[in-house]
Motif scaffolding. Structure first.
Motif, PDB file in Angstrom:
ATOM      1  N   PHE A 207       2.508 -38.798  23.257  1.00  0.00           N
ATOM      2  CA  PHE A 207       2.851 -37.502  23.832  1.00  0.00           C
ATOM      3  C   PHE A 207       3.110 -37.671  25.323  1.00  0.00           C
ATOM      4  O   PHE A 207       2.800 -38.702  25.923  1.00  0.00           O
ATOM      5  CB  PHE A 207       1.692 -36.518  23.633  1.00  0.00           C
ATOM      6  CG  PHE A 207       0.490 -36.858  24.487  1.00  0.00           C
ATOM      7  CD1 PHE A 207       0.273 -36.215  25.702  1.00  0.00           C
ATOM      8  CD2 PHE A 207      -0.405 -37.848  24.099  1.00  0.00           C
ATOM      9  CE1 PHE A 207      -0.815 -36.545  26.504  1.00  0.00           C
ATOM     10  CE2 PHE A 207      -1.497 -38.183  24.890  1.00  0.00           C
ATOM     11  CZ  PHE A 207      -1.704 -37.529  26.095  1.00  0.00           C
ATOM     12  N   ASN A 208       3.660 -36.654  25.918  1.00  0.00           N
ATOM     13  CA  ASN A 208       3.649 -36.527  27.370  1.00  0.00           C
ATOM     14  C   ASN A 208       3.445 -35.055  27.699  1.00  0.00           C
ATOM     15  O   ASN A 208       3.222 -34.241  26.817  1.00  0.00           O
ATOM     16  CB  ASN A 208       4.911 -37.112  28.014  1.00  0.00           C
ATOM     17  CG  ASN A 208       6.193 -36.440  27.557  1.00  0.00           C
ATOM     18  OD1 ASN A 208       6.187 -35.508  26.751  1.00  0.00           O
ATOM     19  ND2 ASN A 208       7.317 -36.913  28.062  1.00  0.00           N
ATOM     20  N   GLY A 209       3.478 -34.725  28.980  1.00  0.00           N
ATOM     21  CA  GLY A 209       3.264 -33.329  29.344  1.00  0.00           C
ATOM     22  C   GLY A 209       2.009 -33.066  30.138  1.00  0.00           C
ATOM     23  O   GLY A 209       1.820 -31.959  30.653  1.00  0.00           O
ATOM     24  N   GLY A 210       1.113 -34.068  30.226  1.00  0.00           N
ATOM     25  CA  GLY A 210      -0.110 -33.851  30.989  1.00  0.00           C
ATOM     26  C   GLY A 210      -0.891 -32.665  30.462  1.00  0.00           C
ATOM     27  O   GLY A 210      -1.195 -32.572  29.273  1.00  0.00           O
ATOM     28  N   GLU A 211      -1.186 -31.709  31.324  1.00  0.00           N
ATOM     29  CA  GLU A 211      -1.957 -30.530  30.932  1.00  0.00           C
ATOM     30  C   GLU A 211      -1.182 -29.614  29.989  1.00  0.00           C
ATOM     31  O   GLU A 211      -1.772 -28.746  29.336  1.00  0.00           O
ATOM     32  CB  GLU A 211      -2.387 -29.749  32.180  1.00  0.00           C
ATOM     33  CG  GLU A 211      -3.396 -30.497  33.050  1.00  0.00           C
ATOM     34  CD  GLU A 211      -3.846 -29.681  34.244  1.00  0.00           C
ATOM     35  OE1 GLU A 211      -3.294 -28.572  34.434  1.00  0.00           O
ATOM     36  OE2 GLU A 211      -4.733 -30.140  34.981  1.00  0.00           O
ATOM     37  N   ASP A 212       0.118 -29.801  29.907  1.00  0.00           N
ATOM     38  CA  ASP A 212       0.914 -28.995  28.975  1.00  0.00           C
ATOM     39  C   ASP A 212       0.776 -29.472  27.530  1.00  0.00           C
ATOM     40  O   ASP A 212       1.251 -28.800  26.606  1.00  0.00           O
ATOM     41  CB  ASP A 212       2.394 -29.019  29.372  1.00  0.00           C
ATOM     42  CG  ASP A 212       2.669 -28.174  30.609  1.00  0.00           C
ATOM     43  OD1 ASP A 212       2.030 -27.115  30.748  1.00  0.00           O
ATOM     44  OD2 ASP A 212       3.513 -28.584  31.428  1.00  0.00           O
TER      45      ASP A 212
END
Length: 283
Positions: A207-212
């Protein structure tokens, strides 16, 4: 003497011509082999792409366009994907993710699992499939805890190990992808699991997006927040597409040589973990 020299030169010339023919033949063979290998790889890519076209979730939705290329690329390398999403600002996860797991997950994780779910379904007067799909959370967890105490089946443990190999392969590939690539931490693609033992259900996600990278079903975002998230999502999806391009270049540039090296390293890590567990039991 002159005749002898002439014969010698003719012999050398003939030898050179023979060597040239052999060399030319070898080059032709190499070229034909390269074409054949490329055709095989193209066939795998096309097969993965065609299979992805016909995949749909329980609601009939196909794979999101923003994540599709990455899913195709992984499967072309025979890295099986289970589920995926490009991320949304109105429901589900608000960042892209792909679940990776070995093929042919056993029907039962725990010994006596089917019997436990059938028992609870009968008790609750509902179809067993609805219990398994968590239509009634209390019923699901009752059945789960009932069979969990029996331990995992041998087939499930083997399947989890195969998924674990994928985890270590993906980590190696991501290291290569980011070797000379600088992006913000929230854009960077990561695995949600550190090692095989942490894969609770025998699979993991990239995944990516951090806090998202979160479920927003219970959140009420304002129009301004949705607009801001939409812009961030665009960046997250572009990074996934860049990763897909990297995988495609590796597939057609290095073929199975690339992935085989990763598989060997993954097997070494799995073996090391087995040894560690045995040593811990002996202490």
């Amino acid at each position: 003497m002159i005749k002898s020299m002439a014969k010698k030169e003719i012999t050398i010339l003939n030898d050179l011509q023979i060597e040239k023919k052999i060399s030319k033949s070898e080059n032709v063979d190499k070229d034909e082999k390269k074409v054949s290998e490329k055709n095989v790889l193209q066939g795998r890519w096309d097969q993965a792409r065609n299979e992805i076209k016909h995949i749909a979730d329980a609601e009939g939705h196909g794979i999101d366009d923003g994540i599709k290329d990455a899913v195709i690329a992984l499967n072309a390398f025979n890295i099986n994907t289970g589920q995926s999403c490009e991320g949304h600002f109105d429901s589900g996860m608000s960042a892209p993710w792909i679940r990776i797991e070995a093929l042919n997950e056993p029907e039962e994780r725990f010994v006596g699992q089917n019997e436990a779910f059938e028992k609870v379904a009968k008790k609750c007067n509902m179809p067993v499939e609805e219990v398994k799909r968590m239509f009634n959370m209390d019923a699901y967890w009752e059945a789960f805890h009932e069979c969990e105490k029996n331990g995992e089946t041998e087939d499930y443990q083997k399947w989890r190990e195969e998924s674990g190999k994928f985890l270590y392969i993906i980590k190696e590939i991501l290291d290569d992808f980011y070797k000379n690539r600088q992006v913000a931490d929230n854009v960077r693609i990561k695995a949600d699991t550190e090692n095989m033992d942490d894969m609770v259900e025998g699979s993991f996600e990239i995944f990516n997006g951090g806090e998202d990278y979160r479920n927003i079903n219970d959140l009420k975002l304002s129009d301004e927040e949705k607009e801001s998230l939409g812009k961030r999502l665009d960046g997250y999806r572009k990074e996934m597409q860049a990763f897909a391009g990297f995988l495609k270049d590796k597939l057609f540039g290095e073929g199975d040589n690339y992935i085989n090296g990763k598989k060997n390293k993954a097997q070494e890590k799995v073996d090391q973990e087995k040894i560690r567990k045995i040593e811990e039991k002996l202490i």
